[in-house]
Design a protein around this motif. Structure first.
Motif, PDB file in Angstrom:
ATOM      1  N   LEU A   6       0.826  -1.203   0.000  1.00 56.22           N
ATOM      2  CA  LEU A   6       0.000   0.000   0.000  1.00 56.22           C
ATOM      3  C   LEU A   6       0.864   1.258   0.000  1.00 56.22           C
ATOM      4  N   THR A   7       1.937   1.222   0.770  1.00 57.48           N
ATOM      5  CA  THR A   7       2.816   2.397   0.863  1.00 57.48           C
ATOM      6  C   THR A   7       3.507   2.667  -0.461  1.00 57.48           C
ATOM      7  N   HIS A   8       3.874   1.619  -1.174  1.00 55.11           N
ATOM      8  CA  HIS A   8       4.649   1.766  -2.407  1.00 55.11           C
ATOM      9  C   HIS A   8       3.806   1.500  -3.659  1.00 55.11           C
ATOM     10  N   ARG A   9       2.500   1.617  -3.550  1.00 57.66           N
ATOM     11  CA  ARG A   9       1.637   1.257  -4.677  1.00 57.66           C
ATOM     12  C   ARG A   9       1.850   2.142  -5.895  1.00 57.66           C
ATOM     13  N   TYR A  10       2.181   3.414  -5.681  1.00 62.51           N
ATOM     14  CA  TYR A  10       2.418   4.299  -6.828  1.00 62.51           C
ATOM     15  C   TYR A  10       3.666   3.858  -7.599  1.00 62.51           C
ATOM     16  N   GLY A  11       4.747   3.663  -6.887  1.00 60.71           N
ATOM     17  CA  GLY A  11       5.985   3.258  -7.545  1.00 60.71           C
ATOM     18  C   GLY A  11       5.868   1.890  -8.187  1.00 60.71           C
ATOM     19  N   LEU A  12       5.199   0.962  -7.525  1.00 57.24           N
ATOM     20  CA  LEU A  12       5.025  -0.376  -8.088  1.00 57.24           C
ATOM     21  C   LEU A  12       4.175  -0.333  -9.356  1.00 57.24           C
ATOM     22  N   THR A  13       3.178   0.536  -9.351  1.00 56.02           N
ATOM     23  CA  THR A  13       2.340   0.675 -10.546  1.00 56.02           C
ATOM     24  C   THR A  13       3.147   1.223 -11.716  1.00 56.02           C
ATOM     25  N   VAL A  14       3.982   2.231 -11.452  1.00 61.41           N
ATOM     26  CA  VAL A  14       4.834   2.788 -12.503  1.00 61.41           C
ATOM     27  C   VAL A  14       5.765   1.708 -13.058  1.00 61.41           C
ATOM     28  N   ALA A  15       6.390   0.941 -12.164  1.00 63.38           N
ATOM     29  CA  ALA A  15       7.308  -0.113 -12.599  1.00 63.38           C
ATOM     30  C   ALA A  15       6.570  -1.180 -13.407  1.00 63.38           C
ATOM     31  N   LEU A  16       5.370  -1.531 -12.982  1.00 65.44           N
ATOM     32  CA  LEU A  16       4.595  -2.556 -13.679  1.00 65.44           C
ATOM     33  C   LEU A  16       4.202  -2.090 -15.079  1.00 65.44           C
ATOM     34  N   VAL A  17       3.703  -0.871 -15.188  1.00 64.37           N
ATOM     35  CA  VAL A  17       3.304  -0.349 -16.503  1.00 64.37           C
ATOM     36  C   VAL A  17       4.525  -0.249 -17.424  1.00 64.37           C
ATOM     37  N   ALA A  18       5.653   0.230 -16.878  1.00 64.25           N
ATOM     38  CA  ALA A  18       6.877   0.325 -17.683  1.00 64.25           C
ATOM     39  C   ALA A  18       7.302  -1.050 -18.194  1.00 64.25           C
ATOM     40  N   ALA A  19       7.239  -2.046 -17.320  1.00 66.06           N
ATOM     41  CA  ALA A  19       7.626  -3.403 -17.729  1.00 66.06           C
ATOM     42  C   ALA A  19       6.667  -3.956 -18.778  1.00 66.06           C
ATOM     43  N   MET A  20       5.368  -3.687 -18.622  1.00 70.76           N
ATOM     44  CA  MET A  20       4.372  -4.194 -19.568  1.00 70.76           C
ATOM     45  C   MET A  20       4.546  -3.573 -20.950  1.00 70.76           C
ATOM     46  N   ILE A  21       5.031  -2.347 -21.002  1.00 69.68           N
ATOM     47  CA  ILE A  21       5.213  -1.661 -22.282  1.00 69.68           C
ATOM     48  C   ILE A  21       6.566  -1.964 -22.908  1.00 69.68           C
ATOM     49  N   LEU A  22       7.617  -1.958 -22.105  1.00 73.33           N
ATOM     50  CA  LEU A  22       8.973  -1.988 -22.649  1.00 73.33           C
ATOM     51  C   LEU A  22       9.548  -3.386 -22.844  1.00 73.33           C
ATOM     52  N   LEU A  23       9.167  -4.353 -22.021  1.00 71.44           N
ATOM     53  CA  LEU A  23       9.804  -5.668 -22.078  1.00 71.44           C
ATOM     54  C   LEU A  23       9.269  -6.606 -23.160  1.00 71.44           C
ATOM     55  N   PRO A  24       7.959  -6.634 -23.430  1.00 72.00           N
ATOM     56  CA  PRO A  24       7.471  -7.614 -24.410  1.00 72.00           C
ATOM     57  C   PRO A  24       7.909  -7.310 -25.843  1.00 72.00           C
ATOM     58  N   PHE A  25       8.055  -8.372 -26.629  1.00 71.57           N
ATOM     59  CA  PHE A  25       8.234  -8.315 -28.081  1.00 71.57           C
ATOM     60  C   PHE A  25       9.535  -7.653 -28.523  1.00 71.57           C
ATOM     61  N   LEU A  26      10.579  -7.725 -27.702  1.00 74.22           N
ATOM     62  CA  LEU A  26      11.860  -7.122 -28.099  1.00 74.22           C
ATOM     63  C   LEU A  26      12.445  -7.805 -29.330  1.00 74.22           C
ATOM     64  N   GLY A  27      12.195  -9.081 -29.488  1.00 73.82           N
ATOM     65  CA  GLY A  27      12.750  -9.806 -30.632  1.00 73.82           C
ATOM     66  C   GLY A  27      11.726 -10.166 -31.672  1.00 73.82           C
ATOM     67  N   ALA A  28      10.546  -9.536 -31.614  1.00 77.84           N
ATOM     68  CA  ALA A  28       9.478  -9.893 -32.556  1.00 77.84           C
ATOM     69  C   ALA A  28       9.803  -9.475 -33.981  1.00 77.84           C
TER      70      ALA A  28
END
Length: 519
Positions: A6-28
């Motif tokens: 709960l305390t870190h929900r903002y930062g965790l959300t930012v990290a999650l969204v960044a990972a969902m956008i940047l990590l998939p399909f790098l070698g597609a």
């Protein structure tokens, strides 16, 4: 544990969204011509040669860019092997670091909600997505300059000077020039000249030189004047003063680029600037700093005679801070202006209308990509606008974020891979070893050469349709000669030089052709 989340929900959300956008399909999709293969091939050849000092490509030294991004790619290759994913991974890491840095520092510069909004606006903007998943140097420069500028503002001067030196290794002299000029303009505007006494300038310059200058000194000792003449003289001074591609530069070049790069949040740019200058705000000083940072970058490269779409990338973080602040102000006041809502709808309609733009026959393959891309981006504009009109402010923000995640997955996982034959040299490089005899002269069109070299290991000789070698000379040769070019170049030559019809087609892909002088 629950309390920690709960305390870190903002930062965790930012990290999650960044990972969902940047990590998939790098070698597609393979590395896209012409830029990505240049950096991938340079790092590959440096690693093969065991040379961490001198960039090289096609078996020759190359003085186009400093080595920081090449070093990151070489480390990636060392751990994961040479691949498309390993080529792009350094940019992804830099993009995630930039996103999290914007959030963490934004809490100190503004407050947690603005930091949260700014970081998500940044990572979900179309331009940041593109650069963050591309094997090019721009994201590395964006990260180092962002840390430099924020550290200067927060008076963490030693950190600022260290990253100033790293910026010099990331892109060149702009790593020193940009921070100095931006700070001077900011100090002049806010009349904070006394800060100069506390900025540790002599020690800082020495520290920045200790970080950034040794590579330049070693390169000069090894390669001499040719390094200075080529790197400093041509790639920095000449390219700023004279266009690398005459007729392709304009004072207004980056206006549509900025609008496209900040999609879908572009509609808020003008209201943000208007409010910045018309209403006083507790964050007035940092807002001025961000405005100077963004505006200077935009104006500097608009004045440059050589212009590439990625040049204004360093202005994305301060622009995201400005947008995050504006959205926060509108949210706490429970009031979003009607012109903003209208702008969302107008931009969405313009995107859909782009499907009616006639395309050249050689670019017709982009039509499905335009349809998918414009549709998803229009949805990322229409849904937030509808939610804002219904006064569902959080839903508007969430809708925009979710739609941009969907856009990134569609673009990098479906749209771009379908057109790999049109935007990469991968297929040509795969069939070239079966066609080429391995010893005859091989000429490759300039922009295709890096991709051919990266995927086939064959360097060939650079060839341009306007320059030598002359087609008549190639036909007169008794021995076999192979020539690789794009089909668009082939068709242009067919209209202007009928000699091209006397070459035989050894093999072809949807957009490229391998010719031979004696079929």
């Amino acid at each position: 544990m629950k309390q920690w989340f709960l305390t870190h929900r903002y930062g965790l959300t930012v990290a999650l969204v960044a990972a969902m956008i940047l990590l998939p399909f790098l070698g597609a999709a393979p590395l896209m011509d012409p830029d990505e293969p240049v950096y991938g091939e340079t790092a590959r050849e440096m690693l093969l040669a065991g040379d961490w000092l001198s960039p090289r490509i096609f078996g020759q030294y190359w003085y186009d860019k400093p080595p920081l991004f090449y070093w990151l790619e070489m480390l990636s290759y060392s751990f994961f092997g040479v691949s498309d994913i390993a080529s792009r991974l350094p940019s992804v890491i830099m993009a995630m670091a930039t996103t999290m840095y914007v959030y963490v520092q934004g809490k100190e510069l503004f407050n947690k909600p603005i930091a949260f909004l700014s970081a998500l606006f940044l990572v979900t903007s179309a331009g940041f997505m593109y650069i963050g998943k591309a094997a090019v140097t721009d994201m590395t420069l964006m990260f180092t300059l962002t840390v430099t500028m924020v550290s200067f503002y927060r008076k963490n001067y030693y950190i600022a000077y260290i990253f100033c030196g790293l910026s010099l290794l990331a892109k060149g002299p702009v790593g020193y020039a940009f921070p100095a000029l931006i700070m001077l303009i900011y100090l002049a505007w806010t009349r904070q000249w006394p800060l100069l006494k506390h900025m540790k300038i002599p020690q800082g310059i020495l520290l920045a030189f200790l970080v950034g200058l040794p590579w330049y000194i070693l390169m000069y000792r090894v390669h001499g004047e040719v390094f200075l003449d080529t790197f400093i003289g041509y790639h920095n001074i000449t390219r700023f003063a004279a266009p690398e591609h005459p007729g392709q530069n304009s004072l207004f070049f980056f206006i549509p680029i900025l609008f496209a790069a900040m999609m879908p949040w572009t509609a808020a740019l003008f209201p943000t600037i208007r409010r910045l200058f018309h209403k006083r705000d507790p964050f007035r000083d940092i807002l001025r700093f961000c405005f100077v940072w963004a505006a200077f970058t935009f104006v500097f490269f608009s004045l440059s005679k050589t212009q590439l779409v990625t040049y204004i990338a360093p202005m994305f973080p301060p622009t995201a801070y400005l947008l995050g602040w504006y959205w926060y102000r509108c949210y706490i006041e429970r009031k979003f202006s009607r012109p903003l809502l209208v702008s969302f709808y107008i931009l969405g309609l313009l995107l859909l209308a782009s499907n009616a733009i006639p395309l050249h026959e050689n670019a017709a393959f982009f039509r499905p990509a335009i349809a998918w891309g414009s549709g998803l981006l229009a949805a990322a504009l229409f849904l937030p606008a509808w939610c804002l009109w219904r006064r569902r402010y959080r839903s508007a923000f969430v809708a925009g974020i979710v739609m941009m995640i969907c856009f990134s997955w569609a673009a990098f996982g479906f749209i771009i891979p379908q057109f790999k034959g049109h935007v990469t040299s991968y297929e040509t490089a795969q069939i070239l070893p079966d066609v080429y005899d391995g010893h005859s002269p091989l000429y490759i069109e300039k922009f295709l050469r890096p991709g051919i070299a990266y995927y086939s290991g064959m360097y060939g000789t650079e060839w341009g349709p306007v320059k030598d070698p002359d087609l008549e000379e190639l036909l007169a040769e008794k021995d076999k000669i192979f020539l690789v070019m794009s089909k668009s170049t082939f068709h242009k030559l067919a209209k202007s030089q009928q000699l091209i019809d006397r070459f035989g087609i050894a093999a072809e892909t949807p957009t490229q052709v391998i010719l031979i002088n004696h079929p």
